[in-house]
Structure formats: C-alpha cells, structure tokens
Motif scaffolding. Structure first.
Motif, PDB file in Angstrom:
ATOM      1  N   GLU A 164       0.838  -1.205   0.000  1.00 25.56           N
ATOM      2  CA  GLU A 164       0.000   0.000   0.000  1.00 25.56           C
ATOM      3  C   GLU A 164       0.873   1.256   0.000  1.00 25.56           C
ATOM      4  N   ASN A 165       1.916   1.228   0.815  1.00 27.61           N
ATOM      5  CA  ASN A 165       2.828   2.367   0.892  1.00 27.61           C
ATOM      6  C   ASN A 165       3.483   2.667  -0.462  1.00 27.61           C
ATOM      7  N   ALA A 166       3.888   1.602  -1.150  1.00 23.21           N
ATOM      8  CA  ALA A 166       4.564   1.788  -2.439  1.00 23.21           C
ATOM      9  C   ALA A 166       3.641   2.440  -3.468  1.00 23.21           C
ATOM     10  N   PRO A 188      -0.987  10.160  -1.732  1.00 22.74           N
ATOM     11  CA  PRO A 188      -1.126  11.284  -0.787  1.00 22.74           C
ATOM     12  C   PRO A 188       0.005  11.409   0.253  1.00 22.74           C
ATOM     13  N   HIS A 189       0.573  10.293   0.710  1.00 19.73           N
ATOM     14  CA  HIS A 189       1.607  10.417   1.749  1.00 19.73           C
ATOM     15  C   HIS A 189       2.883  11.080   1.222  1.00 19.73           C
ATOM     16  N   THR A 190       3.062  11.059  -0.097  1.00 19.96           N
ATOM     17  CA  THR A 190       4.322  11.588  -0.641  1.00 19.96           C
ATOM     18  C   THR A 190       4.460  13.095  -0.419  1.00 19.96           C
ATOM     19  N   LEU A 212       5.100  12.743   4.204  1.00 19.65           N
ATOM     20  CA  LEU A 212       6.280  12.016   4.668  1.00 19.65           C
ATOM     21  C   LEU A 212       7.514  12.397   3.841  1.00 19.65           C
ATOM     22  N   HIS A 213       7.314  12.651   2.549  1.00 21.58           N
ATOM     23  CA  HIS A 213       8.439  12.994   1.667  1.00 21.58           C
ATOM     24  C   HIS A 213       8.342  14.457   1.205  1.00 21.58           C
ATOM     25  N   ARG A 214       7.807  15.279   2.076  1.00 23.48           N
ATOM     26  CA  ARG A 214       7.566  16.677   1.708  1.00 23.48           C
ATOM     27  C   ARG A 214       8.844  17.366   1.204  1.00 23.48           C
ATOM     28  N   GLN A 239      16.747   7.599  -0.320  1.00 22.24           N
ATOM     29  CA  GLN A 239      16.375   8.634   0.654  1.00 22.24           C
ATOM     30  C   GLN A 239      14.872   8.527   0.971  1.00 22.24           C
ATOM     31  N   ILE A 240      14.069   8.371  -0.061  1.00 24.81           N
ATOM     32  CA  ILE A 240      12.620   8.255   0.108  1.00 24.81           C
ATOM     33  C   ILE A 240      12.279   6.966   0.845  1.00 24.81           C
ATOM     34  N   LEU A 241      12.975   5.905   0.467  1.00 28.64           N
ATOM     35  CA  LEU A 241      12.725   4.594   1.066  1.00 28.64           C
ATOM     36  C   LEU A 241      13.018   4.575   2.563  1.00 28.64           C
ATOM     37  N   GLN A 256      12.660   7.010   4.624  1.00 26.95           N
ATOM     38  CA  GLN A 256      11.530   7.655   5.306  1.00 26.95           C
ATOM     39  C   GLN A 256      10.343   6.695   5.386  1.00 26.95           C
ATOM     40  N   ASP A 257      10.105   5.968   4.285  1.00 24.61           N
ATOM     41  CA  ASP A 257       9.012   4.984   4.289  1.00 24.61           C
ATOM     42  C   ASP A 257       9.271   3.894   5.328  1.00 24.61           C
ATOM     43  N   ALA A 258      10.524   3.381   5.339  1.00 26.45           N
ATOM     44  CA  ALA A 258      10.871   2.286   6.255  1.00 26.45           C
ATOM     45  C   ALA A 258      10.665   2.728   7.709  1.00 26.45           C
TER      46      ALA A 258
END
Ligand code: FES
Ligand code: FE2
Length: 317
Positions: A128-130, A134-136, A139-141, A255-257, A259-261
């Motif tokens: 789901e995260n991948a 909207p979270h991008t 979380l990755h603002r 870098q994005i990963l 933050q997701d992790a």
C-alpha cells in the motif's frame, strides 16, 4: 512466510530450493555445502540431497538404499527470470503452467537500477505504501511532492480492474519532483499509473512524452507476518544521459525509502501496541482496500479475477 529456504545450484546450474531443514536431525541444510555433482550435503552427518530433495547418499550406510520417502527434504518449484529466482509458495507442489510476474521489457536504450530493503511491516502495508500517492506530500515533503506554497491543480485518479490485479491512473499532475518543477513553465504533465499484481508485486510507472519513461516494479517477499523484503527494479529511459540520471535515481530512491521504512516500522509497532490494525479510509485510499481484498481471496485459493468497480476521485497534493 516463516519458512527458511535453502537455495543452491544443481549440477546443471539450475536454481533449486529446499526447506532449510535436514530430514535426519533437522540441522539447517544451508550450513552444508554443494558437492561437485550438484547435490547439497548436510553439514552435520553429510546426507546428500538432490534438487528435488531426494536423499542421494547417507555416508557410511552399508545396508539398504539411501533414498526413502521419509528421508526426502521438502522442495519448492523454481523459475528464473529477469535475474530473479522465484520459488513457488507451496512445498512439493507443481505450479503447472503458471509463470511468475514478468518485468516490463528492458529495451536497449534503457537503464536498470536494482536495490532491496527489509521493511518491518506486513506485506500489505509495504505494498500500500509503495502505491500510495497522498503520503508523498507529507512524509516525503519537499523531496517528492509537497512543499509548494502556491495552490496546486487537482489531479484526477481513476481506478481500473486488471487481470489478477488493480491499477490507478493519475491524470493532470504537472511534471516535477521536489524542488525541480518543470510543469509550471512547460505545462508538461505526467502520465502515471500505480498497479498491484497478485501475489506481491507493486508497480509504479511514470511517462513524460519525449522526456522520460520509468517503471519501478517492487517485488515483495513476506518473510514473516511483520517483516517484508522488497526488491526495487527500476527500469528507465530519459532524455538526459544515464550517467547523470542513474546516481540521482539511486540516491533519491534510497532517501525516500528510508523515510518509508521509518514510518512503516512505527506503524507496525503502533498497531501491535493497540492490539491490531483498526483502519479507517476515505476516497483517497484508492488501493489499500482493493489490495487487501485480492490478497484475502488469493489466500483462500478463490478466483482472483474479481471485478472491482471503477472509481474516480480528484485530489490535490
Ligand atoms: S542432520 Fe543432516 S545429516 Fe544429520
Ligand atoms: Fe513513500
């Protein structure tokens, strides 16, 4: 899926997979070695197993045959493609004609970047995260989406049914990433699709006509209920030279990963703290519930080609 697997290459170079437990005294077969004949020799008493798990030799045994059904290690069917060894999820079962997921073609002018990451979360949460847009912006603002003070144009998302999967297509998003916002000056928009394919593949595709084609296919392995290994296979073509783009894709991707992790681990710990998931959703959660449904049906061995109703939603990031 909480089952350790030992992988080796047999005498013909074929990838083989056995349950990592010797039938004799249950030592991990992965502590053994592969002999010149391609059999796997247990590191404890030296029993030898072929690629189908049959016991080919019991060293020192002078009476009777080495092979017997009780001495057979459980095996998994394997298939090699795109540089990956796929194993069938059920031991001692024949997949028939079924083939694993095929990655999009790596055309001659395309570049590939592959990396993997272990995530502390359920496979569903990872997928789901991948595929969640909207979270991008939060979380990755600033490094992916978000961070712009000016109001952004709405994006339209359409959910379509796929065979053994589901897809969302996004329309009208100006081209940009983090501080690089090309779309404002050029009116260029992304063609963008997020897809899920059973049993465990997430795929993100972006295209900008004449500029960019990129597909990130993420292959997930559910190692246990709350640990998921993900391989990111990024195949892309850009107008800019690959020597410039490749390090950027790799560095930005990782870098994005990270933050997701971090967030997925925190989400897992919190759901455990509160005794399980208790989710609530809106129209923006376009894929999570659909993926959940497909996974549950597949788990029960039911027909996976369900007809998901088409859906359309407009949103801003
Ligand atoms: S435990 Fe493997 S040979 Fe004895
Ligand atoms: Fe993310």
């Amino acid at each position: 899926m909480d089952t350790p697997v030992v992988l080796f290459r047999d005498g013909d170079g074929k990838a083989r997979a056995l349950v990592d437990r010797c039938p004799h005294r249950n030592a991990p077969l992965s502590l053994g070695r592969v002999n010149a004949d391609g059999n796997l020799e247990c590191g404890y008493h030296g029993w030898r197993f072929d690629g189908a798990g049959e016991c080919a030799a019991v060293p020192g045994l002078l009476t009777g045959e080495a092979n017997a059904s009780a001495r057979t290690a459980e095996h998994f069917a394997t298939h090699e493609s795109d540089g990956f060894v796929w194993i069938w999820g059920e031991a001692n079962a024949d997949p028939g004609g079924q083939r694993p997921f095929e990655l999009p073609a790596l055309e001659p002018n395309m570049v590939e970047v592959v990396f993997d990451y272990d995530l502390d979360c359920t496979m569903h949460a990872a997928i789901e995260n991948a595929l969640d847009v909207p979270h991008t912006a939060f979380l990755h603002r600033g490094i992916f989406r978000g961070g712009s003070k000016a109001p952004t144009k709405p994006i339209t998302a359409e959910r379509h049914d796929l065979e053994g999967g589901v897809e969302v297509q996004y329309l009208g998003e100006p081209v940009g990433m983090g501080p690089i916002q090309l779309g404002k000056k050029t009116n260029l928009t992304f063609d963008h699709w997020d897809r899920f394919f059973l049993p465990s593949v997430a795929q993100v595709e972006y295209r900008v006509d004449g500029w960019l084609r990129i597909t990130n296919s993420i292959l997930h392995l559910p190692m246990s209920a709350f640990r998921t290994r993900a391989w990111f296979v990024v195949r892309f073509w850009t107008k800019a030279p690959p020597s410039v783009v490749k390090p950027i894709v790799l560095a930005r991707g990782k870098q994005i990963l990270k933050q997701d992790a971090f967030m997925l681990k925190a989400q897992t710990e919190n759901t455990k703290q509160f005794g399980g998931e208790r989710y609530t959703s809106t129209d923006l959660d376009l894929l999570g519930n659909a993926i959940w449904r497909l996974l549950r049906l597949a788990e029960k061995g039911e027909v996976v080609d369900v007809d998901l109703p088409p859906r359309q939603v407009s949103f801003r990031v």
